[in-house]
Motif scaffolding. Structure first.
Motif, PDB file in Angstrom:
ATOM      1  N   LYS A   5       0.370  -1.247   0.175  1.00 37.32           N
ATOM      2  CA  LYS A   5      -0.174   0.165  -0.269  1.00 37.32           C
ATOM      3  C   LYS A   5       0.917   1.208   0.666  1.00 37.32           C
ATOM      4  N   ASN A   6       0.845   2.189  -0.890  1.00 34.93           N
ATOM      5  CA  ASN A   6       1.470   3.610  -0.945  1.00 34.93           C
ATOM      6  C   ASN A   6       2.013   3.003  -1.476  1.00 34.93           C
ATOM      7  N   GLN A  27       0.809   4.297 -19.369  1.00 36.39           N
ATOM      8  CA  GLN A  27       1.918   4.686 -19.079  1.00 36.39           C
ATOM      9  C   GLN A  27       3.210   5.207 -20.375  1.00 36.39           C
ATOM     10  N   LYS A  28       3.170   6.102 -20.171  1.00 38.56           N
ATOM     11  CA  LYS A  28       4.188   7.396 -21.157  1.00 38.56           C
ATOM     12  C   LYS A  28       5.494   7.488 -20.205  1.00 38.56           C
ATOM     13  N   ASN A  29       7.121   7.105 -21.267  1.00 44.26           N
ATOM     14  CA  ASN A  29       7.731   7.701 -20.399  1.00 44.26           C
ATOM     15  C   ASN A  29       8.593   6.745 -18.997  1.00 44.26           C
ATOM     16  N   GLY A  30       7.925   5.365 -18.722  1.00 44.91           N
ATOM     17  CA  GLY A  30       7.624   4.821 -17.701  1.00 44.91           C
ATOM     18  C   GLY A  30       7.375   5.233 -16.263  1.00 44.91           C
ATOM     19  N   ARG A  31       5.548   6.937 -15.900  1.00 46.66           N
ATOM     20  CA  ARG A  31       5.306   7.128 -15.375  1.00 46.66           C
ATOM     21  C   ARG A  31       4.680   5.928 -14.602  1.00 46.66           C
ATOM     22  N   PRO A  32       4.516   6.064 -13.225  1.00 44.26           N
ATOM     23  CA  PRO A  32       4.262   4.458 -12.586  1.00 44.26           C
ATOM     24  C   PRO A  32       2.849   5.626 -12.170  1.00 44.26           C
ATOM     25  N   VAL A  33       2.247   3.960 -11.248  1.00 45.47           N
ATOM     26  CA  VAL A  33       0.694   4.316 -10.964  1.00 45.47           C
ATOM     27  C   VAL A  33       0.812   4.023  -9.272  1.00 45.47           C
ATOM     28  N   TYR A  34      -0.410   4.876  -8.706  1.00 46.65           N
ATOM     29  CA  TYR A  34       0.239   4.828  -7.208  1.00 46.65           C
ATOM     30  C   TYR A  34      -0.448   3.744  -6.715  1.00 46.65           C
ATOM     31  N   TYR A  35      -0.583   2.859  -6.169  1.00 48.22           N
ATOM     32  CA  TYR A  35      -1.559   1.961  -5.087  1.00 48.22           C
ATOM     33  C   TYR A  35      -2.128   2.687  -3.942  1.00 48.22           C
ATOM     34  N   CYS A  36      -3.407   3.023  -3.491  1.00 47.26           N
ATOM     35  CA  CYS A  36      -3.847   4.013  -3.153  1.00 47.26           C
ATOM     36  C   CYS A  36      -5.191   3.135  -2.594  1.00 47.26           C
ATOM     37  N   LYS A 107      15.713   2.278  -5.053  1.00 53.51           N
ATOM     38  CA  LYS A 107      15.142   1.235  -3.407  1.00 53.51           C
ATOM     39  C   LYS A 107      12.943   1.372  -4.058  1.00 53.51           C
ATOM     40  N   HIS A 108      11.876   0.718  -3.855  1.00 56.66           N
ATOM     41  CA  HIS A 108      11.121   1.281  -4.324  1.00 56.66           C
ATOM     42  C   HIS A 108      10.489   2.377  -3.717  1.00 56.66           C
ATOM     43  N   TYR A 109       9.802   2.912  -4.958  1.00 57.90           N
ATOM     44  CA  TYR A 109       9.439   4.118  -4.009  1.00 57.90           C
ATOM     45  C   TYR A 109       7.822   4.368  -3.684  1.00 57.90           C
ATOM     46  N   GLN A 110       7.941   4.730  -2.250  1.00 58.00           N
ATOM     47  CA  GLN A 110       6.461   4.554  -1.742  1.00 58.00           C
ATOM     48  C   GLN A 110       6.248   5.989  -0.935  1.00 58.00           C
ATOM     49  N   LEU A 111       4.876   6.583  -0.662  1.00 60.05           N
ATOM     50  CA  LEU A 111       4.672   7.473  -0.406  1.00 60.05           C
ATOM     51  C   LEU A 111       4.930   7.011   1.238  1.00 60.05           C
ATOM     52  N   LYS A 112       4.963   8.467   1.497  1.00 62.01           N
ATOM     53  CA  LYS A 112       5.557   8.667   3.681  1.00 62.01           C
ATOM     54  C   LYS A 112       4.560   9.200   4.118  1.00 62.01           C
ATOM     55  N   SER A 114       1.704  10.642   5.674  1.00 62.86           N
ATOM     56  CA  SER A 114       0.753  10.345   6.104  1.00 62.86           C
ATOM     57  C   SER A 114      -0.134  11.583   5.826  1.00 62.86           C
ATOM     58  N   ASN A 115      -0.816  12.830   5.846  1.00 64.56           N
ATOM     59  CA  ASN A 115      -1.308  13.632   5.719  1.00 64.56           C
ATOM     60  C   ASN A 115      -1.774  13.885   4.126  1.00 64.56           C
ATOM     61  N   LEU A 116      -0.647  13.802   3.210  1.00 68.08           N
ATOM     62  CA  LEU A 116      -1.067  12.933   1.657  1.00 68.08           C
ATOM     63  C   LEU A 116      -1.936  12.013   1.679  1.00 68.08           C
ATOM     64  N   ILE A 117      -1.501  10.902   2.330  1.00 69.89           N
ATOM     65  CA  ILE A 117      -2.148   9.927   1.904  1.00 69.89           C
ATOM     66  C   ILE A 117      -3.380   9.763   2.454  1.00 69.89           C
ATOM     67  N   GLU A 118      -3.670  10.154   3.540  1.00 71.46           N
ATOM     68  CA  GLU A 118      -5.035  10.464   4.253  1.00 71.46           C
ATOM     69  C   GLU A 118      -6.097  11.420   3.475  1.00 71.46           C
ATOM     70  N   LYS A 119      -5.536  12.365   2.569  1.00 70.36           N
ATOM     71  CA  LYS A 119      -5.987  13.287   1.721  1.00 70.36           C
ATOM     72  C   LYS A 119      -6.698  13.068   0.200  1.00 70.36           C
ATOM     73  N   ILE A 120      -5.451  11.797   0.073  1.00 71.85           N
ATOM     74  CA  ILE A 120      -5.993  11.270  -1.868  1.00 71.85           C
ATOM     75  C   ILE A 120      -6.762   9.849  -1.434  1.00 71.85           C
ATOM     76  N   GLU A 121      -7.152   9.154  -0.513  1.00 74.49           N
ATOM     77  CA  GLU A 121      -7.250   8.493  -0.118  1.00 74.49           C
ATOM     78  C   GLU A 121      -8.862   8.505   0.283  1.00 74.49           C
ATOM     79  N   LYS A 122      -8.985   9.884   0.911  1.00 79.56           N
ATOM     80  CA  LYS A 122     -10.525  10.094   1.275  1.00 79.56           C
ATOM     81  C   LYS A 122     -11.450  11.019   0.064  1.00 79.56           C
ATOM     82  N   LYS A 123     -10.178  11.281  -1.277  1.00 79.59           N
ATOM     83  CA  LYS A 123     -10.321  11.524  -2.352  1.00 79.59           C
ATOM     84  C   LYS A 123     -11.295  10.133  -3.000  1.00 79.59           C
TER      85      LYS A 123
END
Length: 206
Positions: A5-6, A27-36, A107-112, A114-123
């Motif tokens: 997650k994240n 996916q353009k230019n290897g742009r990733p998706v975020y697992y929400c 390393k694996h890129y993960q969102l850290k 918590s405020n941003l994670i909560e904001k994204i998840e709520k939307k």
């Protein structure tokens, strides 16, 4: 591969070709998706969000909604000034279509944040609810109901095949065990004694 997650991931091109959704953010230019979010009803389905670089469009949406907080479809990405989370185009996926983790600084890129994670998840929860309960919401953009249904069918088919294979393996093991028992001298002696005892009991009754 465990889907964390994240975390950010790259999706297999097979997914985009198979579902033939013109609105899917290829996916353009290897742009990733975020697992929400993991799906509420099926733990094998994950909801992912693509990033957009169309920041002018994002800012206009914020302005129209009366600010970022009131805008349901976008969220700024503070650590990446060149992109934003395109929550309006959230879509479901299964791990079979995940190519690999998105690697940044080794390393694996993960969102850290918590405020941003909560904001994204709520939307995201709001958008998922709208798109999964309102057919008209899928007329424009990604038809998530269609993708979700097909993914669910694939999952159910896989479970059915695995269950049938397990039954076949169990039958085979049971058959092999019986063959081993037949060839085991000790088991043969025990069975012979049991048969002799049963015959003796029947003879005495007569």
């Amino acid at each position: 591969m465990e889907i964390k997650k994240n975390g950010f991931y790259l999706i297999k091109n097979e997914f985009f070709k198979k579902f033939e959704e013109n609105s899917l953010p290829f996916q353009k230019n290897g742009r990733p998706v975020y697992y929400c979010i993991q799906d509420k009803y099926n733990d094998k389905i994950f909801w992912v969000i693509a990033l957009t670089t169309k920041l002018n469009k994002v800012e206009k949406a914020f302005e129209k909604a009366g600010g970022e907080e009131k805008c349901k479809i976008y969220c700024r990405f503070p650590s990446d000034k060149k992109s934003a989370f395109n929550i309006g185009d959230i879509f479901p996926i299964t791990k079979e279509y995940v190519e690999r983790e998105f690697i940044k600084t080794g390393k694996h890129y993960q969102l850290k944040d918590s405020n941003l994670i909560e904001k994204i998840e709520k939307k995201a929860i709001t958008i998922i609810k709208i798109k999964m309960t309102n057919d008209n919401a899928n007329n424009k953009g990604i038809n998530v109901q269609k993708i979700y249904k097909q993914l669910s069918e694939e999952i159910n088919l896989k479970i059915k095949i695995e269950t049938e294979n397990l039954k076949d393996e169990t039958k085979e093991i049971s058959k092999e065990q019986k063959e081993v028992e037949k060839k085991n001298p000790l088991i043969e002696k025990i069975q012979a004694r049991r048969e002799n005892k049963e015959n003796s009991i029947l003879t005495n009754k007569k």
